[in-house]
Design an enzyme around this catalytic site. Structure first.
Site, PDB file in Angstrom:
ATOM      1  N   ILE A 110      56.849 -19.587  26.975  1.00 27.99           N
ATOM      2  CA  ILE A 110      57.403 -20.901  27.286  1.00 27.99           C
ATOM      3  C   ILE A 110      57.112 -21.093  28.771  1.00 27.99           C
ATOM      4  O   ILE A 110      57.334 -20.186  29.574  1.00 27.99           O
ATOM      5  CB  ILE A 110      58.916 -20.995  26.959  1.00 27.99           C
ATOM      6  CG1 ILE A 110      59.471 -22.386  27.325  1.00 27.99           C
ATOM      7  CG2 ILE A 110      59.733 -19.897  27.642  1.00 27.99           C
ATOM      8  CD1 ILE A 110      60.919 -22.624  26.844  1.00 27.99           C
ATOM      9  N   SER A 111      56.553 -22.231  29.139  1.00 31.56           N
ATOM     10  CA  SER A 111      56.197 -22.477  30.543  1.00 31.56           C
ATOM     11  C   SER A 111      57.452 -22.492  31.399  1.00 31.56           C
ATOM     12  O   SER A 111      58.566 -22.700  30.911  1.00 31.56           O
ATOM     13  CB  SER A 111      55.469 -23.811  30.683  1.00 31.56           C
ATOM     14  OG  SER A 111      54.283 -23.798  29.940  1.00 31.56           O
TER      15      SER A 111
ATOM     16  N   HIS B 283      57.179 -27.802  33.333  1.00 36.27           N
ATOM     17  CA  HIS B 283      57.595 -28.858  32.400  1.00 36.27           C
ATOM     18  C   HIS B 283      57.997 -30.116  33.181  1.00 36.27           C
ATOM     19  O   HIS B 283      57.681 -31.243  32.781  1.00 36.27           O
ATOM     20  CB  HIS B 283      58.766 -28.377  31.533  1.00 36.27           C
ATOM     21  CG  HIS B 283      58.355 -27.370  30.489  1.00 36.27           C
ATOM     22  ND1 HIS B 283      59.124 -26.285  30.150  1.00 36.27           N
ATOM     23  CD2 HIS B 283      57.249 -27.291  29.710  1.00 36.27           C
ATOM     24  CE1 HIS B 283      58.514 -25.592  29.194  1.00 36.27           C
ATOM     25  NE2 HIS B 283      57.379 -26.175  28.920  1.00 36.27           N
TER      26      HIS B 283
ATOM     27  N   ASP C 229      44.322 -26.450  15.264  1.00 32.12           N
ATOM     28  CA  ASP C 229      43.585 -26.220  16.503  1.00 32.12           C
ATOM     29  C   ASP C 229      43.710 -27.437  17.410  1.00 32.12           C
ATOM     30  O   ASP C 229      43.087 -28.474  17.159  1.00 32.12           O
ATOM     31  CB  ASP C 229      42.105 -25.935  16.190  1.00 32.12           C
ATOM     32  CG  ASP C 229      41.334 -25.531  17.432  1.00 32.12           C
ATOM     33  OD1 ASP C 229      41.887 -25.634  18.552  1.00 32.12           O
ATOM     34  OD2 ASP C 229      40.178 -25.100  17.281  1.00 32.12           O
ATOM     35  N   GLY C 230      44.505 -27.286  18.449  1.00 33.61           N
ATOM     36  CA  GLY C 230      44.794 -28.398  19.348  1.00 33.61           C
ATOM     37  C   GLY C 230      43.597 -28.846  20.161  1.00 33.61           C
ATOM     38  O   GLY C 230      43.621 -29.929  20.742  1.00 33.61           O
TER      39      GLY C 230
END
Ligand code: SAH
Length: 222
Positions: free
Chosen positions: A61-62, A67, A145-146
Protein backbone atom coordinates in the site's frame (compact mmCIF):
# COMPACT_ATOMS: atom_id res chain seq x y z
CA UNK A 1 8.74 15.60 4.63
CA UNK A 2 7.25 12.14 4.45
CA UNK A 3 7.97 10.66 7.83
CA UNK A 4 6.87 13.64 9.87
CA UNK A 5 3.25 13.16 8.83
CA UNK A 6 2.66 9.93 10.77
CA UNK A 7 -0.11 10.06 13.34
CA UNK A 8 -1.56 7.84 16.04
CA UNK A 9 -5.04 8.10 14.53
CA UNK A 10 -6.41 8.51 11.02
CA UNK A 11 -7.50 12.09 11.83
CA UNK A 12 -4.03 12.94 13.15
CA UNK A 13 -2.29 11.53 10.05
CA UNK A 14 -4.49 13.62 7.77
CA UNK A 15 -4.15 16.72 9.94
CA UNK A 16 -0.35 16.33 9.80
CA UNK A 17 -0.43 16.03 6.00
CA UNK A 18 -2.56 19.20 5.83
CA UNK A 19 -0.21 21.02 8.23
CA UNK A 20 2.82 20.11 6.13
CA UNK A 21 1.08 21.39 2.98
CA UNK A 22 0.87 17.94 1.36
CA UNK A 23 -2.90 18.17 1.42
CA UNK A 24 -3.93 21.66 0.43
CA UNK A 25 -7.55 21.34 -0.64
CA UNK A 26 -10.50 20.87 1.68
CA UNK A 27 -12.03 18.38 -0.78
CA UNK A 28 -9.04 16.03 -0.63
CA UNK A 29 -8.82 16.34 3.17
CA UNK A 30 -12.55 15.54 3.46
CA UNK A 31 -12.26 12.53 1.14
CA UNK A 32 -9.21 11.14 2.93
CA UNK A 33 -10.93 11.60 6.31
CA UNK A 34 -13.66 9.23 5.14
CA UNK A 35 -11.19 6.40 4.50
CA UNK A 36 -9.64 4.56 7.44
CA UNK A 37 -6.23 3.19 6.38
CA UNK A 38 -6.53 0.55 9.14
CA UNK A 39 -9.03 -1.22 6.89
CA UNK A 40 -6.47 -1.54 4.08
CA UNK A 41 -3.20 -2.60 5.78
CA UNK A 42 -2.15 -6.03 7.07
CA UNK A 43 -0.63 -4.74 10.30
CA UNK A 44 -3.06 -2.33 11.93
CA UNK A 45 -0.39 -1.16 14.41
CA UNK A 46 1.29 0.71 11.56
CA UNK A 47 -1.91 1.94 9.89
CA UNK A 48 -1.28 5.64 10.44
CA UNK A 49 2.44 5.68 9.67
CA UNK A 50 3.37 7.73 6.63
CA UNK A 51 5.15 4.84 4.96
CA UNK A 52 4.39 2.17 2.36
CA UNK A 53 3.53 -1.24 3.85
CA UNK A 54 3.45 -4.79 2.53
CA UNK A 55 0.00 -6.08 1.57
CA UNK A 56 1.17 -9.48 0.27
CA UNK A 57 1.91 -10.73 -3.27
CA UNK A 58 4.97 -8.43 -3.50
CA UNK A 59 2.68 -5.42 -3.39
CA UNK A 60 2.61 -2.51 -0.99
CA UNK A 61 0.00 0.00 0.00
CA UNK A 62 1.59 3.33 -0.99
CA UNK A 63 2.56 5.85 1.66
CA UNK A 64 -0.26 8.23 2.63
CA UNK A 65 1.72 11.22 1.33
CA UNK A 66 1.82 9.61 -2.15
CA UNK A 67 -1.94 9.03 -2.04
CA UNK A 68 -2.34 12.68 -1.02
CA UNK A 69 -0.11 13.86 -3.89
CA UNK A 70 -2.09 11.79 -6.37
CA UNK A 71 -5.49 12.98 -5.13
CA UNK A 72 -4.35 16.62 -5.09
CA UNK A 73 -2.86 16.36 -8.57
CA UNK A 74 -6.01 14.81 -10.05
CA UNK A 75 -8.60 16.65 -8.02
CA UNK A 76 -9.62 19.19 -10.69
CA UNK A 77 -10.70 16.16 -12.78
CA UNK A 78 -12.42 14.43 -9.85
CA UNK A 79 -15.77 16.19 -9.81
CA UNK A 80 -19.06 14.69 -8.67
CA UNK A 81 -20.01 12.32 -11.50
CA UNK A 82 -16.48 11.87 -12.90
CA UNK A 83 -15.28 8.55 -14.30
CA UNK A 84 -11.98 7.30 -12.87
CA UNK A 85 -9.55 4.42 -13.42
CA UNK A 86 -7.18 3.29 -10.64
CA UNK A 87 -4.50 1.02 -12.15
CA UNK A 88 -2.63 -1.21 -9.68
CA UNK A 89 -5.40 -0.69 -7.16
CA UNK A 90 -3.74 -3.03 -4.62
CA UNK A 91 -5.35 -2.56 -1.23
CA UNK A 92 -8.20 -0.47 -2.64
CA UNK A 93 -7.32 2.49 -0.40
CA UNK A 94 -6.95 5.08 -3.16
CA UNK A 95 -10.00 3.73 -5.02
CA UNK A 96 -11.96 4.59 -1.85
CA UNK A 97 -10.52 8.11 -1.68
CA UNK A 98 -11.27 8.62 -5.38
CA UNK A 99 -14.83 7.41 -4.81
CA UNK A 100 -15.38 9.99 -2.09
CA UNK A 101 -14.16 12.70 -4.50
CA UNK A 102 -16.46 11.74 -7.40
CA UNK A 103 -19.45 10.74 -5.25
CA UNK A 104 -22.21 8.23 -5.88
CA UNK A 105 -22.97 9.62 -9.35
CA UNK A 106 -19.33 9.05 -10.35
CA UNK A 107 -17.62 5.78 -11.05
CA UNK A 108 -14.28 4.34 -9.94
CA UNK A 109 -12.83 1.28 -11.65
CA UNK A 110 -9.92 -0.31 -9.78
CA UNK A 111 -7.83 -2.83 -11.70
CA UNK A 112 -5.05 -5.08 -10.37
CA UNK A 113 -3.49 -8.17 -11.94
CA UNK A 114 -3.36 -10.20 -8.71
CA UNK A 115 -6.88 -11.66 -8.30
CA UNK A 116 -6.24 -12.42 -4.60
CA UNK A 117 -5.46 -8.74 -4.02
CA UNK A 118 -8.61 -7.74 -5.86
CA UNK A 119 -10.65 -10.04 -3.58
CA UNK A 120 -8.95 -8.61 -0.54
CA UNK A 121 -9.50 -5.04 -1.73
CA UNK A 122 -13.21 -5.77 -2.00
CA UNK A 123 -13.18 -7.01 1.62
CA UNK A 124 -11.23 -3.92 2.66
CA UNK A 125 -13.69 -1.59 0.94
CA UNK A 126 -16.64 -3.38 2.58
CA UNK A 127 -14.97 -3.10 6.00
CA UNK A 128 -14.56 0.61 5.27
CA UNK A 129 -18.33 0.99 4.73
CA UNK A 130 -18.36 0.91 0.93
CA UNK A 131 -20.35 -2.31 0.40
CA UNK A 132 -23.33 -0.47 -1.09
CA UNK A 133 -21.13 1.39 -3.54
CA UNK A 134 -19.66 -1.93 -4.69
CA UNK A 135 -23.15 -3.40 -5.03
CA UNK A 136 -24.44 -0.42 -7.03
CA UNK A 137 -21.40 -0.32 -9.32
CA UNK A 138 -20.12 3.13 -8.28
CA UNK A 139 -16.96 1.22 -7.36
CA UNK A 140 -15.88 -1.75 -9.49
CA UNK A 141 -12.75 -3.80 -8.69
CA UNK A 142 -11.44 -5.87 -11.59
CA UNK A 143 -8.66 -8.45 -12.02
CA UNK A 144 -6.70 -7.77 -15.19
CA UNK A 145 -3.63 -6.29 -16.81
CA UNK A 146 -3.80 -2.60 -16.03
CA UNK A 147 -1.22 -1.75 -18.71
CA UNK A 148 -4.08 -2.22 -21.17
CA UNK A 149 -6.35 -0.05 -19.04
CA UNK A 150 -10.02 -1.05 -19.08
CA UNK A 151 -11.43 -0.03 -22.44
CA UNK A 152 -15.01 -1.02 -21.52
CA UNK A 153 -15.17 1.79 -18.99
CA UNK A 154 -13.32 4.47 -21.03
CA UNK A 155 -13.00 7.38 -21.46
CA UNK A 156 -11.77 8.39 -18.00
CA UNK A 157 -11.67 11.92 -16.65
CA UNK A 158 -8.80 10.83 -14.42
CA UNK A 159 -6.44 7.85 -14.38
CA UNK A 160 -4.20 7.01 -11.43
CA UNK A 161 -1.42 4.47 -11.85
CA UNK A 162 -0.06 2.96 -8.62
CA UNK A 163 2.94 1.07 -10.06
CA UNK A 164 5.81 2.22 -12.29
CA UNK A 165 5.46 1.62 -16.03
CA UNK A 166 8.75 1.15 -17.93
CA UNK A 167 7.38 3.38 -20.72
CA UNK A 168 4.31 5.55 -21.04
CA UNK A 169 1.48 3.05 -21.79
CA UNK A 170 -0.29 4.28 -24.94
CA UNK A 171 -3.48 2.33 -24.11
CA UNK A 172 -3.90 4.42 -20.97
CA UNK A 173 -3.26 7.70 -22.82
CA UNK A 174 -5.86 6.61 -25.39
CA UNK A 175 -8.42 5.93 -22.64
CA UNK A 176 -8.15 9.44 -21.18
CA UNK A 177 -11.14 11.69 -21.81
CA UNK A 178 -10.75 15.10 -23.50
CA UNK A 179 -10.12 16.82 -21.18
CA UNK A 180 -8.57 14.35 -18.77
CA UNK A 181 -5.49 13.83 -16.63
CA UNK A 182 -3.32 10.85 -15.68
CA UNK A 183 -0.92 10.59 -12.72
CA UNK A 184 1.63 7.89 -13.53
CA UNK A 185 5.08 6.83 -12.33
CA UNK A 186 7.32 5.94 -15.29
CA UNK A 187 10.83 4.46 -15.40
CA UNK A 188 12.94 1.49 -14.30
CA UNK A 189 15.76 2.28 -11.87
CA UNK A 190 15.13 6.03 -12.26
CA UNK A 191 11.42 6.64 -11.84
CA UNK A 192 9.45 9.86 -11.89
CA UNK A 193 5.78 10.71 -11.66
CA UNK A 194 4.37 12.25 -14.84
CA UNK A 195 1.23 14.27 -15.21
CA UNK A 196 -0.30 13.53 -18.61
CA UNK A 197 -2.94 16.00 -19.77
CA UNK A 198 -5.30 15.59 -22.69
CA UNK A 199 -7.02 18.87 -23.57
CA UNK A 200 -10.54 19.28 -24.93
CA UNK A 201 -9.21 18.99 -28.51
CA UNK A 202 -7.38 15.75 -27.74
CA UNK A 203 -3.88 17.27 -27.60
CA UNK A 204 -1.65 15.38 -25.15
CA UNK A 205 1.13 16.97 -23.08
CA UNK A 206 3.20 15.48 -20.29
CA UNK A 207 5.08 16.99 -17.41
CA UNK A 208 7.62 15.37 -15.08
CA UNK A 209 6.59 16.11 -11.49
CA UNK A 210 9.13 14.46 -9.14
CA UNK A 211 11.31 11.38 -8.65
CA UNK A 212 9.77 8.35 -6.90
CA UNK A 213 10.30 4.67 -6.10
CA UNK A 214 7.26 2.48 -6.88
CA UNK A 215 6.90 -1.27 -7.40
CA UNK A 216 6.92 -1.99 -11.15
CA UNK A 217 3.90 -2.49 -13.36
CA UNK A 218 4.72 -6.01 -14.49
CA UNK A 219 3.69 -8.90 -16.64
CA UNK A 220 2.05 -11.51 -14.38
CA UNK A 221 3.63 -14.39 -16.29
CA UNK A 222 7.21 -13.23 -15.50
N1 SAH B 1 -2.45 1.99 -5.02
C1 SAH B 1 -2.12 0.72 -4.43
C2 SAH B 1 -0.72 0.36 -4.83
C3 SAH B 1 -0.44 -1.07 -4.72
S1 SAH B 1 1.24 -1.52 -5.20
C4 SAH B 1 -2.24 0.84 -2.93
O1 SAH B 1 -1.84 1.89 -2.41
O2 SAH B 1 -2.70 -0.10 -2.27
C5 SAH B 1 1.08 -1.66 -6.93
C6 SAH B 1 0.06 -2.63 -7.41
O3 SAH B 1 0.19 -2.74 -8.82
C7 SAH B 1 0.20 -4.05 -6.86
O4 SAH B 1 -0.98 -4.37 -6.19
C8 SAH B 1 0.41 -4.92 -8.10
O5 SAH B 1 -0.25 -6.18 -8.03
C9 SAH B 1 -0.19 -4.05 -9.19
N2 SAH B 1 0.29 -4.31 -10.55
C10 SAH B 1 1.55 -4.51 -10.98
N3 SAH B 1 1.56 -4.73 -12.32
C11 SAH B 1 0.26 -4.66 -12.74
C12 SAH B 1 -0.37 -4.80 -14.00
N4 SAH B 1 0.31 -5.06 -15.13
N5 SAH B 1 -1.71 -4.66 -14.06
C13 SAH B 1 -2.44 -4.39 -12.94
N6 SAH B 1 -1.89 -4.27 -11.71
C14 SAH B 1 -0.55 -4.39 -11.62
Amino acid sequence: MAWTCSGSTSAELIANMAKSGLIHSDRVAAAMKQVDRANYVLNKHHAYEDSPQPIGYEATISAPHMHAHAAENLQAFLKPGSNVLDVGSGSGYLSAVLHHLVGPSGKVVGIDHVPELVDRSVKNLKADGLGEQLASGSIVMIAGDGRQGYAEGAPYDAIHVGAAAPHMPQALVDQLASPGRMFIPVGDSQQAVYQVDKDQDGNVTQQRLFGVMYVPLTDRRQ
